[in-house]
Write a protein that holds these residues in place. Sequence first.
Motif, mmCIF file in Angstrom:
data_model
loop_
_atom_site.group_PDB
_atom_site.id
_atom_site.type_symbol
_atom_site.label_atom_id
_atom_site.label_comp_id
_atom_site.label_asym_id
_atom_site.label_seq_id
_atom_site.Cartn_x
_atom_site.Cartn_y
_atom_site.Cartn_z
ATOM 1 N N GLY A 163 -7.207 -29.790 24.908
ATOM 2 C CA GLY A 163 -8.382 -30.009 24.073
ATOM 3 C C GLY A 163 -9.604 -29.311 24.628
ATOM 4 O O GLY A 163 -9.589 -28.733 25.704
ATOM 5 N N GLY A 164 -10.689 -29.387 23.880
ATOM 6 C CA GLY A 164 -11.943 -28.759 24.267
ATOM 7 C C GLY A 164 -12.651 -28.213 23.055
ATOM 8 O O GLY A 164 -12.037 -27.584 22.207
ATOM 9 N N GLY A 165 -13.946 -28.457 22.958
ATOM 10 C CA GLY A 165 -14.697 -28.020 21.801
ATOM 11 C C GLY A 165 -14.671 -29.062 20.696
ATOM 12 O O GLY A 165 -13.996 -30.096 20.788
ATOM 13 N N SER A 166 -15.427 -28.794 19.651
ATOM 14 C CA SER A 166 -15.551 -29.766 18.563
ATOM 15 C C SER A 166 -15.790 -29.050 17.248
ATOM 16 O O SER A 166 -16.097 -27.855 17.213
ATOM 17 C CB SER A 166 -16.703 -30.738 18.841
ATOM 18 N N ALA A 167 -15.649 -29.783 16.161
ATOM 19 C CA ALA A 167 -15.935 -29.287 14.814
ATOM 20 C C ALA A 167 -16.285 -30.475 13.936
ATOM 21 O O ALA A 167 -15.797 -31.592 14.154
ATOM 22 C CB ALA A 167 -14.740 -28.534 14.234
ATOM 23 N N ARG A 168 -17.141 -30.217 12.989
ATOM 24 C CA ARG A 168 -17.460 -31.230 11.977
ATOM 25 C C ARG A 168 -16.725 -30.856 10.698
ATOM 26 O O ARG A 168 -16.765 -29.705 10.261
ATOM 27 C CB ARG A 168 -18.966 -31.308 11.720
ATOM 28 N N VAL A 169 -16.041 -31.826 10.109
ATOM 29 C CA VAL A 169 -15.230 -31.580 8.913
ATOM 30 C C VAL A 169 -15.694 -32.520 7.810
ATOM 31 O O VAL A 169 -15.837 -33.731 8.036
ATOM 32 C CB VAL A 169 -13.729 -31.792 9.199
ATOM 33 N N ALA A 170 -15.905 -31.969 6.626
ATOM 34 C CA ALA A 170 -16.287 -32.791 5.481
ATOM 35 C C ALA A 170 -15.081 -33.576 4.971
ATOM 36 O O ALA A 170 -13.939 -33.114 5.060
ATOM 37 C CB ALA A 170 -16.866 -31.916 4.373
ATOM 38 N N ASP A 171 -15.327 -34.768 4.456
ATOM 39 C CA ASP A 171 -14.289 -35.586 3.822
ATOM 40 C C ASP A 171 -13.109 -35.849 4.747
ATOM 41 O O ASP A 171 -11.953 -35.859 4.318
ATOM 42 C CB ASP A 171 -13.806 -34.931 2.524
ATOM 43 N N LEU A 172 -13.397 -36.064 6.006
ATOM 44 C CA LEU A 172 -12.329 -36.411 6.941
ATOM 45 C C LEU A 172 -11.666 -37.722 6.551
ATOM 46 O O LEU A 172 -10.468 -37.921 6.772
ATOM 47 C CB LEU A 172 -12.904 -36.501 8.357
ATOM 48 N N ALA A 173 -12.443 -38.604 5.913
ATOM 49 C CA ALA A 173 -11.894 -39.900 5.503
ATOM 50 C C ALA A 173 -10.813 -39.754 4.448
ATOM 51 O O ALA A 173 -9.980 -40.654 4.279
ATOM 52 C CB ALA A 173 -13.015 -40.797 4.984
ATOM 53 N N GLY A 174 -10.797 -38.614 3.722
ATOM 54 C CA GLY A 174 -9.799 -38.429 2.680
ATOM 55 C C GLY A 174 -8.379 -38.374 3.206
ATOM 56 O O GLY A 174 -7.427 -38.560 2.441
ATOM 57 N N PHE A 175 -8.209 -38.130 4.506
ATOM 58 C CA PHE A 175 -6.869 -38.050 5.090
ATOM 59 C C PHE A 175 -6.345 -39.419 5.531
ATOM 60 O O PHE A 175 -5.181 -39.534 5.906
ATOM 61 C CB PHE A 175 -6.884 -37.097 6.283
ATOM 62 N N ARG A 176 -7.203 -40.423 5.494
ATOM 63 C CA ARG A 176 -6.768 -41.737 5.965
ATOM 64 C C ARG A 176 -5.836 -42.418 4.979
ATOM 65 O O ARG A 176 -5.018 -43.251 5.357
ATOM 66 C CB ARG A 176 -7.995 -42.627 6.224
ATOM 67 N N SER A 177 -5.983 -42.084 3.702
ATOM 68 C CA SER A 177 -5.133 -42.715 2.701
ATOM 69 C C SER A 177 -4.909 -41.735 1.552
ATOM 70 O O SER A 177 -5.723 -41.665 0.621
ATOM 71 C CB SER A 177 -5.772 -44.011 2.190
ATOM 72 N N VAL A 178 -3.827 -40.961 1.637
ATOM 73 C CA VAL A 178 -3.499 -39.962 0.615
ATOM 74 C C VAL A 178 -2.494 -40.575 -0.351
ATOM 75 O O VAL A 178 -1.488 -41.153 0.067
ATOM 76 C CB VAL A 178 -2.919 -38.690 1.257
ATOM 77 N N ASP A 179 -2.781 -40.471 -1.636
ATOM 78 C CA ASP A 179 -1.870 -40.994 -2.657
ATOM 79 C C ASP A 179 -1.511 -39.862 -3.609
ATOM 80 O O ASP A 179 -2.239 -39.598 -4.573
ATOM 81 C CB ASP A 179 -2.530 -42.151 -3.415
ATOM 82 N N PRO A 180 -0.407 -39.156 -3.380
ATOM 83 C CA PRO A 180 -0.028 -38.050 -4.266
ATOM 84 C C PRO A 180 0.158 -38.474 -5.714
ATOM 85 O O PRO A 180 0.089 -37.632 -6.614
ATOM 86 C CB PRO A 180 1.287 -37.547 -3.650
ATOM 87 N N ASP A 181 0.430 -39.768 -5.949
ATOM 88 C CA ASP A 181 0.616 -40.222 -7.330
ATOM 89 C C ASP A 181 -0.637 -40.035 -8.177
ATOM 90 O O ASP A 181 -0.560 -40.028 -9.407
ATOM 91 C CB ASP A 181 1.028 -41.695 -7.350
#
Length: 691
Positions: A593-611
């Motif tokens: 590891g090392g370094g960082s990044a800010r990502v938009a809508d990271l919360a969208g990966f917590r609960s994905v519903d393909p339906d």
Amino acid sequence: MAEPPAPPNAPATGPEPADGAAAGARRGRWAAGLRSELGRLLEIVALVGLVVTQPLLDVLGRSPDFFLFHRADREQILLLVALIAVAPTVPLALLGALTRLAGRIARSVTHTLLVGLLTAALAVQVGRHVLPLRGVPLLLVAAVVGVAGAAAHRRWRAPGRVLRVAAAGPLAFVGLFLLVSPTSVLVLPRSTDGAPGAAATSVHPPVVMLVLDELPLVSLLGPDGRVDATRFPHFAELAAGSTWYRDATGVSGWTPYALPAMLTGRYPARDVAPHYSQYPENLFTAFGGLYDIRAEESITRLCPPSRCEQPVAPEQGLGVLVRETGKLLGQITAPRDSRIDPEDSYREQTAAEAGLDAAEPIPDDPKFRWDSLDDNQPARFTSFLAGLKPAPRPTLHFLHLLMPHSPWAFLPSGARYDGPDDLPNEGAGWVELARQRHLAQLGYTDRLIGETLRTLRASGLYDQAMVVVTADHGVSFTQGFQGRGMDAIKAAPGEVAWVPLFVKEPGQHTGRIDDRNWEHVDLLPTMADEAGVRIPWRVDGRSARATPRPAGQKHFYDRPGEPTPIPDGVPKPVPLPAVHPLVGTTVAEHPPGGGSARVADLAGFRSVDPDTGTLPALIWGTVPDTVPDGTLLAVAVNGRVGAVVPVVPPDPGGRRFAALLADDQLFRAGKNRLDVYQIGADGGLRLLALS
């Protein structure tokens, strides 16, 4: 001696004359105050007219397709114009009236502040045209201009007098919009029907015409110059059973010019609305005497009400017009360059949004969840499919579908994804992302073509019908020349002008390629010959049954009446960039590891519903300034790399990156893990901490 009493009817004496003078003075002060308030109101009206009314009505007046797409009627257009002309002034006038309650000084200071703010807003718009400054520097210059304008207004009378005369401006702007702008025909339309065509033969086969939008021919081609059957199997299927006019070009990069040329057989000659009152002689009026018309138009209204009604509409109503006009105002007043084009609001409603049921059975496809993704099918396409059935009378089925036109929101599977409005389409790193998103949406468009062919075969209409599939224009993804303007036309005509054109004659089963010099004004005479219809007006195009036009030169119109010659010849395929070897590979469980990044809508990966038919497939964010431009980042979902993208040079959004994860197999139901890695010069990966 006391004075005798005054007679009963004698005039009043004593203090009354003084009271009368005071009342007169009060009336004079009231009248002066009223004149002052009226003058201040006129000054605000003038400035609001310059800042809001004129630029909005100018853009909307040149964009009748905005109102046609949203199916606005005359009353809604008039109400919107009234709101643009009046509504912005009302809160400012009320603010002035309220501050008057605090005294004349407060009222005067408030008015001066409003004059300064509006002057600064006007300076932003003017500055964008005459200065190279953007963003904060332009705002600072506009603030200085606003302060200077407020000071001049407070010190001298001349600026106020000029503004009071200019208060007539909004009325003039409204008059120009209603009487002479291209949009005026929608407010004051002429009820005009063109002459119907006569029967040239006794046989009139069904006609199915699907016009796609913003689709360059080169996007479909593989390295061998044929349709890439691996990426676009249904376009390849269509080509295998029809005549492919491979040297076909649209006549303009703008739909309001390109589509009328296709449907009238004439080159663009006037800058007028794509409306039946301006183009009374077109495909629908020519076929209307012999055919029933089922037309689904989008940003044109060429089929007159006497011939057809369009049953499924996109979002419409005054509320939608006000919302989209508000977005347009935000672009106009912003201190940065923006694509001021109402076309940004054109988006196909999905079947689910329109409340429509699926028009056909669920395809037997190995990809995931077609039952859910059917809801993502464009509503007008669903309606179009539902009408593809044999009928007692000859029928023309027509659909202009805004696919794969931006905004790009579909993966090839049909799953939707969300993205920010401010991602650029131009510049280092961004053009390639735009092309990837375009190709992904084209993959979904290919699926729609497959459903069309399957529906035609299932209904028995395929063998009987003439089937036409084409696009009105393309778009350039060439670095530095992205889009459809003159620069793009000159630098990359093969991407802007050349479009796919497939014509399947009744009973045709074997495909063939015709490389004649085809221009889209040839489409109407060709269709008329195949349908047994004699066109009752002169056309510029040539039927495919006639002698081909000479090779060597084509006509293209960025503006009506001003043809730009472009060289003839089928364009070569555009080579796609090589896929990075990391894409598709699995990353070790514990990379350093090392370094960082800010990502938009990271919360969208917590609960994905393909339906739901929606996936978080577009990843965007920022990295620290210490990360050099061009640094490669690998984006992985659940341990598998889906994309490798560069860090682009900083812009007002920061030092950004964005990646499209077009493979929906990367995702699973429930919690998903998103990882971003920085790729070192030696190819090693360093995991970035995400926030």
